[in-house]
Design a protein around this motif. Sequence first.
Motif, PDB file in Angstrom:
ATOM      1  N   GLY A 182      -3.778   0.452   3.500  1.00 59.18           N
ATOM      2  CA  GLY A 182      -5.067   0.267   2.833  1.00 59.18           C
ATOM      3  C   GLY A 182      -5.922  -0.800   3.475  1.00 59.18           C
ATOM      4  O   GLY A 182      -6.990  -1.127   2.974  1.00 59.18           O
ATOM      5  N   GLN A 183      -5.475  -1.385   4.577  1.00 58.54           N
ATOM      6  CA  GLN A 183      -6.229  -2.437   5.254  1.00 58.54           C
ATOM      7  C   GLN A 183      -6.686  -1.974   6.631  1.00 58.54           C
ATOM      8  O   GLN A 183      -7.110  -2.777   7.463  1.00 58.54           O
ATOM      9  N   ASN A 184      -6.534  -0.675   6.861  1.00 56.97           N
ATOM     10  CA  ASN A 184      -6.967  -0.088   8.130  1.00 56.97           C
ATOM     11  C   ASN A 184      -7.836   1.129   7.854  1.00 56.97           C
ATOM     12  O   ASN A 184      -7.702   1.793   6.826  1.00 56.97           O
ATOM     13  N   ARG A 185      -8.692   1.425   8.810  1.00 54.25           N
ATOM     14  CA  ARG A 185      -9.605   2.562   8.688  1.00 54.25           C
ATOM     15  C   ARG A 185      -8.788   3.855   8.630  1.00 54.25           C
ATOM     16  O   ARG A 185      -7.712   3.956   9.229  1.00 54.25           O
ATOM     17  N   ALA A 186      -9.329   4.862   7.912  1.00 57.02           N
ATOM     18  CA  ALA A 186      -8.610   6.128   7.758  1.00 57.02           C
ATOM     19  C   ALA A 186      -8.940   7.115   8.872  1.00 57.02           C
ATOM     20  O   ALA A 186      -8.462   8.248   8.856  1.00 57.02           O
ATOM     21  N   VAL A 187      -9.774   6.722   9.818  1.00 53.65           N
ATOM     22  CA  VAL A 187     -10.001   7.525  11.029  1.00 53.65           C
ATOM     23  C   VAL A 187      -9.845   6.633  12.253  1.00 53.65           C
ATOM     24  O   VAL A 187      -9.928   5.414  12.147  1.00 53.65           O
ATOM     25  N   GLY A 188      -9.664   7.258  13.413  1.00 55.67           N
ATOM     26  CA  GLY A 188      -9.524   6.473  14.629  1.00 55.67           C
ATOM     27  C   GLY A 188      -8.168   6.704  15.261  1.00 55.67           C
ATOM     28  O   GLY A 188      -7.392   7.557  14.810  1.00 55.67           O
ATOM     29  N   PRO A 189      -7.865   5.952  16.304  1.00 51.72           N
ATOM     30  CA  PRO A 189      -6.644   6.198  17.057  1.00 51.72           C
ATOM     31  C   PRO A 189      -5.363   5.758  16.355  1.00 51.72           C
ATOM     32  O   PRO A 189      -4.272   6.139  16.765  1.00 51.72           O
ATOM     33  N   VAL A 190      -5.505   4.942  15.299  1.00 56.01           N
ATOM     34  CA  VAL A 190      -4.322   4.395  14.620  1.00 56.01           C
ATOM     35  C   VAL A 190      -4.517   4.476  13.115  1.00 56.01           C
ATOM     36  O   VAL A 190      -5.625   4.675  12.626  1.00 56.01           O
ATOM     37  N   ARG A 191      -3.428   4.314  12.379  1.00 62.80           N
ATOM     38  CA  ARG A 191      -3.471   4.154  10.924  1.00 62.80           C
ATOM     39  C   ARG A 191      -2.651   2.919  10.591  1.00 62.80           C
ATOM     40  O   ARG A 191      -1.770   2.534  11.355  1.00 62.80           O
ATOM     41  N   GLY A 192      -2.926   2.354   9.402  1.00 65.50           N
ATOM     42  CA  GLY A 192      -2.086   1.258   8.946  1.00 65.50           C
ATOM     43  C   GLY A 192      -0.776   1.794   8.412  1.00 65.50           C
ATOM     44  O   GLY A 192      -0.717   2.892   7.860  1.00 65.50           O
ATOM     45  N   MET A 193       0.300   1.045   8.571  1.00 64.91           N
ATOM     46  CA  MET A 193       1.594   1.452   8.042  1.00 64.91           C
ATOM     47  C   MET A 193       1.613   1.286   6.532  1.00 64.91           C
ATOM     48  O   MET A 193       1.068   0.324   5.996  1.00 64.91           O
ATOM     49  N   LYS A 194       2.266   2.241   5.867  1.00 68.68           N
ATOM     50  CA  LYS A 194       2.363   2.134   4.405  1.00 68.68           C
ATOM     51  C   LYS A 194       3.492   1.170   4.077  1.00 68.68           C
ATOM     52  O   LYS A 194       4.653   1.444   4.343  1.00 68.68           O
ATOM     53  N   THR A 195       3.144   0.033   3.494  1.00 71.62           N
ATOM     54  CA  THR A 195       4.149  -0.987   3.204  1.00 71.62           C
ATOM     55  C   THR A 195       4.186  -1.326   1.720  1.00 71.62           C
ATOM     56  O   THR A 195       4.751  -2.345   1.336  1.00 71.62           O
ATOM     57  N   GLY A 196       3.533  -0.520   0.874  1.00 73.97           N
ATOM     58  CA  GLY A 196       3.552  -0.798  -0.551  1.00 73.97           C
ATOM     59  C   GLY A 196       2.649   0.163  -1.269  1.00 73.97           C
ATOM     60  O   GLY A 196       2.124   1.083  -0.660  1.00 73.97           O
ATOM     61  N   PRO A 197       2.457  -0.052  -2.572  1.00 78.82           N
ATOM     62  CA  PRO A 197       1.599   0.851  -3.335  1.00 78.82           C
ATOM     63  C   PRO A 197       0.137   0.716  -2.915  1.00 78.82           C
ATOM     64  O   PRO A 197      -0.257  -0.297  -2.352  1.00 78.82           O
ATOM     65  N   ASP A 198      -0.651   1.745  -3.173  1.00 79.34           N
ATOM     66  CA  ASP A 198      -2.068   1.685  -2.874  1.00 79.34           C
ATOM     67  C   ASP A 198      -2.718   0.564  -3.653  1.00 79.34           C
ATOM     68  O   ASP A 198      -2.283   0.213  -4.739  1.00 79.34           O
ATOM     69  N   GLU A 199      -3.813   0.041  -3.087  1.00 78.77           N
ATOM     70  CA  GLU A 199      -4.505  -1.071  -3.709  1.00 78.77           C
ATOM     71  C   GLU A 199      -4.978  -0.695  -5.112  1.00 78.77           C
ATOM     72  O   GLU A 199      -4.920  -1.482  -6.031  1.00 78.77           O
TER      73      GLU A 199
END
Lengths: 463, 345
Positions: free
Chosen positions: B237-254
């Motif tokens: 939830g701290q990274n953009r949802a488009v682009g070359p990468v995604r943030g790793m899911k490390t917990g529940p959604d904000e």
Amino acid sequence: MSEGLPRPPAPAMDAGASNGRLRRAPENFLTAEQIALVGKGRRDFLRSTFLAAAAGVAGAAALGRPAAAAEGDDAILKPQPWATSLGQPVAANPYGVPSKYERALARRQSPGLTQVAAASVSFAPLQGMFGIITPSGLHFERHHQGWYDIDPAKHRFMVNGARPEFVKTPKVYTLDDIMRLPPVSRMHFIECGANTGMEWGNVAVPTVQYSHGMLSCSEFTGVPLRTLLEDCGADLKAAKYVLAEGGDGSAMTRTIPIELVLSGEVMVAYGQNGEMLRPENGYPLRLVVPGVQGVSWVKWLRRVEVGDKPYATKDEAVHYIDLMPDGQHRQYTSIQECKSVITSPSGGQMLLDKGYFNVSGLAWSGRGKISRVDVSFDGGVNWVEATLQTPILSKCLTRFNVPWNWDGRPAVLQSRAMDETGFVQPSYGQLRAVRGTRSIYHNNAIQSWKVADSGEISNVQIL
Amino acid sequence: MSRFSKAAALAGLLCLGTVAAVAAESFPGVGRPATPAEVKAWDIDVGPDFAGLPKGSGSVDRGQTVWESKCESCHGTFAESNSVFTPLVGGTTAEDMKTGHTANLRRTDFPQRTTFMKVATVSTLYDYIRRAMPWNAPKTLSDDDVYAVLAYLLNLAEIVPSDFTLSDANIAEVQAMMPNRNGMTTAHALWPGPGFGTEANKPDTGNTPCMSNCKPKAEQVSILPDYAWNAHGNLAGQNRAVGPVRGMKTGPDEAEAEAGSPALALAEKSGCLACHALNAKLVGPSYREVAARYAGKDSATALVGKLKDGSEGVWGDIPMPAQTELADGDARVLVDWILAGAPEK
């Protein structure tokens, strides 16, 4: 675990696994009970859960994909609402705001770093930013006693002397006065002296937002402090230092050498990125001290005193002093030395695919322009030179890029900047050899991001 | 002279030339002379040579009285508390007062670095207490009470006896006893001027731009501990949802994690939580204490008034400042929420 990452899941491949595409973590694959366990620090089961969930999604995709793929992409074949209906009128947002899809990129606090939010830090989301300018709403924050939105009509700026002979006519300026004077606009970085401070001893935070996010860069507009001192008849030969003081509750004070003021670089600024400063950044007036740590860029600036001795203020006698291994503190450490960091890809992110990536980051130096940035993919054994993106300005962020074809194998990404004085950013080994591990300030060591074969990226330290 | 210093000196000369031309300009009608009273009101800095120190005095006893009403809630009875700010006192010894070096700063196993372990100049403490304390009401102590609070702190730090009275006349003698008075060095290259003779100091690291086979292997000395992966929330939830990468899911959604009370968010935004906690006394009483005191009484309107206009004496000596920026509707939301026991959700 010696290789640095918890054991990665087997890459979840698409139905057409031959293209090597990795699939990102599916949403909501944890139950509430499992989330609670994660909250308590248990992560060991998380990998197997991820694996099971990913396998399920891959199976579903294998069933669902071919029919759609035969005709093409629904995003093209199906009419979309935004292409088939009327959009919103002008000035629907009188002051524009980012897309609702960009909410992930926001200033954030590091939990547990401080006890009270009025004396704390919020970090800029470097992991999602482009170019070199920090949008004003994402500029990092550091407040010592909370922030205020000061009525500019009631704000005053005073110049006086520590002794009468230093300033012929102590003067008071209103914003009306200061904004009448001939302005200059310049782009400069601002970095907190404690940026990367949590990492002096060991890896502590997962992403570049928290490791390097007390860093921002803006175009500032204002009046050179030298112009104002001359307007007051300051004796710039007898003067050796100035004291800058804030108008907020903390009345923050910092000593600045007169040589920096005489260079014309130090600016009494009211503008930031084409508009007035944001309240969190010192509205209506702040000092800009290029190349020097953020604490000297006094916000809500109310006074500058001309003197001939350093002041040993709280933030140069209790804090912002650098503890050395021999127990002595370095005092009046101010320059932010040459430093760089790769922002994409970076810690806590996942590469979506094998193949081409643009590796991108930021480099800066408090001593002038960046002259070169090298990037390593093997933890610093071998390096390639990155391309510096223009403009390349003194004491300003410089964006660098380098192409990379990821073959799906583990890698360790590093960047190493050099400035126009010939200074090369140090490794952790070199920095700790002289400064130990107990300082809080001025950690400019080379940052390492470890890429696992799963595409997951983690923060590691390499000597 | 380093390359940098030469370049800087050259740049300085060039600037002198250009700015001298500018200096010939004057700006009629811009700014006005400051009156002596105005300079006196704002020129409150006190230097290490005690320039700017006001005349006055304060005893340890008087300091304790001020301390207990205005300082103790954040710093603890003996200035040792670590709950709001780092401790002020502790970690120094009588031997340190002789040498002027805090010996514990050499130890890697010493848990805390208190203010008195670090500070070399007693002027710093007078200056800072006067300009910025108490934390929620800066610049409200009299000059004599600043002396008194500092005397109390010096006594807690075992630098002066309990019958001591600190004054402008004897503060220099206290300086000569400060435990870490010799603990600072300016021998470094991070000062952007020649004031300390630092132009001779070269940067203390000397990396070279080696390009290939620079070392036998990459020696990894530290990795992110497992427990730290989700200490900053869900990275997806701290990274953009488009682009070359995604943030790793490390917990529940904000959205799931932050479904807290809107009134709590308002209290945070309005700065209330700087002095009040939900369930513990901070500078002011906890909201649960307030709810208990007014339980069963019809006090909401009166409390809205206290919130807006400020209040004093109900919960001790520390006044609650007037919250003039708070909208009436918001004040009511906060009061209703507090009286309901300040629920988190």
